[in-house]
Enzyme design. Structure first.
Site, PDB file in Angstrom:
ATOM      1  N   LYS A 115       0.829  -1.211   0.000  1.00 22.51           N
ATOM      2  CA  LYS A 115       0.000   0.000   0.000  1.00 22.51           C
ATOM      3  C   LYS A 115       0.864   1.262   0.000  1.00 22.51           C
ATOM      4  O   LYS A 115       0.454   2.291  -0.524  1.00 22.51           O
ATOM      5  CB  LYS A 115      -0.991  -0.013   1.157  1.00 22.51           C
ATOM      6  CG  LYS A 115      -2.016  -1.122   0.980  1.00 22.51           C
ATOM      7  CD  LYS A 115      -3.348  -0.832   1.617  1.00 22.51           C
ATOM      8  CE  LYS A 115      -4.370  -1.846   1.091  1.00 22.51           C
ATOM      9  NZ  LYS A 115      -5.666  -1.792   1.699  1.00 22.51           N
ATOM     10  N   LYS A 198      -4.143  -9.388  -6.287  1.00 15.75           N
ATOM     11  CA  LYS A 198      -5.471  -9.604  -5.701  1.00 15.75           C
ATOM     12  C   LYS A 198      -6.514  -8.626  -6.253  1.00 15.75           C
ATOM     13  O   LYS A 198      -6.175  -7.466  -6.533  1.00 15.75           O
ATOM     14  CB  LYS A 198      -5.344  -9.397  -4.181  1.00 15.75           C
ATOM     15  CG  LYS A 198      -6.525  -9.853  -3.380  1.00 15.75           C
ATOM     16  CD  LYS A 198      -6.297  -9.558  -1.903  1.00 15.75           C
ATOM     17  CE  LYS A 198      -6.418  -8.089  -1.600  1.00 15.75           C
ATOM     18  NZ  LYS A 198      -7.563  -7.701  -0.770  1.00 15.75           N
ATOM     19  N   LYS A 201     -10.909  -3.607  -3.815  1.00 22.67           N
ATOM     20  CA  LYS A 201     -11.934  -2.610  -4.101  1.00 22.67           C
ATOM     21  C   LYS A 201     -11.359  -1.242  -4.430  1.00 22.67           C
ATOM     22  O   LYS A 201     -11.997  -0.447  -5.104  1.00 22.67           O
ATOM     23  CB  LYS A 201     -12.953  -2.539  -2.964  1.00 22.67           C
ATOM     24  CG  LYS A 201     -12.407  -2.191  -1.606  1.00 22.67           C
ATOM     25  CD  LYS A 201     -13.540  -2.044  -0.605  1.00 22.67           C
ATOM     26  CE  LYS A 201     -13.605  -3.144   0.417  1.00 22.67           C
ATOM     27  NZ  LYS A 201     -12.428  -3.281   1.300  1.00 22.67           N
TER      28      LYS A 201
HETATM   29  N1  AQP Z   1      -9.725 -10.644  -3.654  1.00 26.75           N
HETATM   30  C1  AQP Z   1     -10.102 -11.219  -2.531  1.00 26.75           C
HETATM   31  N2  AQP Z   1     -10.329 -12.545  -2.475  1.00 26.75           N
HETATM   32  C2  AQP Z   1     -10.724 -13.148  -1.305  1.00 26.75           C
HETATM   33  N3  AQP Z   1     -10.892 -12.466  -0.153  1.00 26.75           N
HETATM   34  C3  AQP Z   1     -10.674 -11.135  -0.173  1.00 26.75           C
HETATM   35  N4  AQP Z   1     -10.743 -10.196   0.766  1.00 26.75           N
HETATM   36  C4  AQP Z   1     -10.418  -8.995   0.242  1.00 26.75           C
HETATM   37  N5  AQP Z   1     -10.136  -9.126  -1.053  1.00 26.75           N
HETATM   38  C5  AQP Z   1     -10.276 -10.453  -1.346  1.00 26.75           C
HETATM   39  C6  AQP Z   1     -11.111 -10.464   2.155  1.00 26.75           C
HETATM   40  O1  AQP Z   1     -12.200  -9.638   2.491  1.00 26.75           O
HETATM   41  C7  AQP Z   1     -12.097  -9.272   3.874  1.00 26.75           C
HETATM   42  C8  AQP Z   1     -12.290  -7.812   4.026  1.00 26.75           C
HETATM   43  O2  AQP Z   1     -11.210  -7.145   3.424  1.00 26.75           O
HETATM   44  P1  AQP Z   1     -10.996  -5.605   3.699  1.00 26.75           P
HETATM   45  O3  AQP Z   1     -11.947  -4.832   2.893  1.00 26.75           O
HETATM   46  O4  AQP Z   1     -11.081  -5.358   5.142  1.00 26.75           O
HETATM   47  O5  AQP Z   1      -9.509  -5.308   3.318  1.00 26.75           O
HETATM   48  P2  AQP Z   1      -8.656  -5.785   2.125  1.00 26.75           P
HETATM   49  O6  AQP Z   1      -8.245  -7.192   2.361  1.00 26.75           O
HETATM   50  O7  AQP Z   1      -7.548  -4.793   1.969  1.00 26.75           O
HETATM   51  O8  AQP Z   1      -9.675  -5.723   0.916  1.00 26.75           O
HETATM   52  P3  AQP Z   1      -9.562  -4.894  -0.406  1.00 26.75           P
HETATM   53  O9  AQP Z   1     -10.806  -5.160  -1.199  1.00 26.75           O
HETATM   54  O10 AQP Z   1      -8.268  -5.179  -1.068  1.00 26.75           O
HETATM   55  O11 AQP Z   1      -9.650  -3.413   0.119  1.00 26.75           O
HETATM   56  P4  AQP Z   1      -8.685  -2.211  -0.185  1.00 26.75           P
HETATM   57  O12 AQP Z   1      -8.598  -2.092  -1.685  1.00 26.75           O
HETATM   58  O13 AQP Z   1      -9.336  -1.024   0.430  1.00 26.75           O
HETATM   59  O14 AQP Z   1      -7.381  -2.531   0.460  1.00 26.75           O
HETATM   60  C9  AQP Z   1     -10.728  -9.750   4.370  1.00 26.75           C
HETATM   61  O15 AQP Z   1     -10.881 -10.901   5.149  1.00 26.75           O
HETATM   62  C10 AQP Z   1      -9.987 -10.037   3.092  1.00 26.75           C
HETATM   63  O16 AQP Z   1      -9.026 -11.061   3.263  1.00 26.75           O
END
Ligand code: AQP
Length: 331
Positions: A115, A198, A201
């Site tokens: 990040k 990955k 969002k």
């Molecule tokens: N691509 C993914 N596949 C499977 N699981 C996923 N998770 C996130 N992306 C995937 C799981 O969703 C939960 C919540 O995630 P989060 O929103 O708290 O944070 P993150 O993991 O950083 O998700 P994002 O979508 O990638 O958000 P941003 O872009 O804001 O950083 C977690 O249990 C995560 O593992």
């Protein structure tokens, strides 16, 4: 919370619109475990402010996240649903844990490194501290189990380490949580145009992401454009065929069919037809989910009530842990 069931914690940060990755990795499992555990599902808004948020959009994302939890079958009568910032004990415990975590432990966190690269002008201390706040989220509720996707394993491992450290120093004050990955194939859904990273969002390229609220046309277009390879054979090989393997993971997770059965099923299928089937499997889920989402989204008072009740139940549990730690620390 009843004493007979163990405690399950899971959360999502409302840092944007939720994705198919969030759904497959976490929310789709929440409904099924509600009777087995005392579930605590948080909307982790404090985590989301490590990136600047637009106030109006942020508030909308928080309520939309709640409506998606409900649309996915989370039942507020069975599970506690709350917004993280409405339970101040998260920040209280965060400070205590700050004082029990080493700089060297945090600097190793891969999400911080990734990040920081994506957002070099805003490498704030909150981003660095993120895993400690996450440890506080988990330990505050004496969680026995934490349901996460693959990318969060390292953070839960840190939470376990901190928990063991506290217990070593002060006696049994917190539960050491177990990691729960409900479906290995769905624990890391990849970006559609770049299947070695990955699906996230906050990705700036929207074609990498299926959002849970994407319409029919959008899903068709995004899957049709997703990157595959040129050998026209459908089998699972994440190293040499990351695009096809990702689509297999999506299809397998959404239909509950194992990858090996799918490999046999698709042995003579073209990529074009395979993509159409993957698209259909996504639409089958999303269209139903969206119908329920819009039903809940319009019930503003009901949503607010759920969050008020959730925050007060969560607070009650949270205060017990804070009190325990204040006692042993001499605060
Ligand atoms: N691509 C993914 N596949 C499977 N699981 C996923 N998770 C996130 N992306 C995937 C799981 O969703 C939960 C919540 O995630 P989060 O929103 O708290 O944070 P993150 O993991 O950083 O998700 P994002 O979508 O990638 O958000 P941003 O872009 O804001 O950083 C977690 O249990 C995560 O593992």
């Amino acid at each position: 919370m009843g004493l007979s069931k163990s405690i399950m914690f899971s959360a999502i940060q409302p840092s944007g619109k939720l994705t198919l990755g969030n759904y497959i990795g976490t929310i789709s499992h929440w409904m099924h475990i509600q009777d087995m555990y005392n579930c605590i599902y948080s909307i982790a808004d404090l985590h989301a402010i490590t990136v600047n948020q637009d106030k109006k959009l942020f508030q909308q994302n928080i309520l939309d996240t709640l409506a998606l939890y409900l649309a996915s079958g989370v039942n507020p009568k069975k599970s506690i649903i709350f917004v993280q910032s409405e339970v101040q004990e998260h920040c209280q415990l965060n400070w205590i844990l700050n004082c029990h975590t080493y700089f060297g432990e945090l600097i190793r966190m891969t999400q911080f490194k990734q990040k920081s690269k994506i957002n070099p002008n805003n490498i704030n201390i909150g981003l660095f501290n993120y895993p400690i706040l996450m440890a506080a989220d988990i330990l505050l509720y004496q969680s026995d189990t934490v349901l996460v996707g693959h990318d969060q394993i390292q953070h839960v491992e840190l939470a376990r380490k901190i928990a063991k450290r506290l217990n070593f120093l002060y006696g049994q004050v917190v539960t050491v949580p177990k990691i729960y990955i409900p479906n290995k194939n769905g624990s890391k859904i990849m970006a559609l145009l770049n299947p070695i990273k990955k699906m996230s969002k906050s990705d700036s390229n929207l074609n990498n992401i299926i959002f849970l609220l994407d319409d029919h046309k959008c899903v068709v277009k995004k899957i049709a454009r997703s990157i595959t390879d040129s050998d026209n054979k459908i089998f699972y090989d994440t190293v040499n065929k990351p695009g096809i393997s990702n689509l297999l993971n999506i299809y397998s997770s959404l239909t509950g069919t194992s990858i090996s059965v799918l490999e046999n099923m698709f042995v003579n299928t073209t990529y074009k037809n395979f993509k159409l089937l993957v698209t259909q499997s996504i639409l089958d889920i999303l269209l139903k989910l969206q119908e329920k989402f819009f039903y809940f989204k319009n019930k503003k008072d009901y949503l607010r009530d759920i969050l008020d009740i959730g925050a007060s139940l969560a607070k009650k549990e949270a205060q017990k842990t804070i009190q325990k730690l204040y006692n042993v620390l001499g605060l």
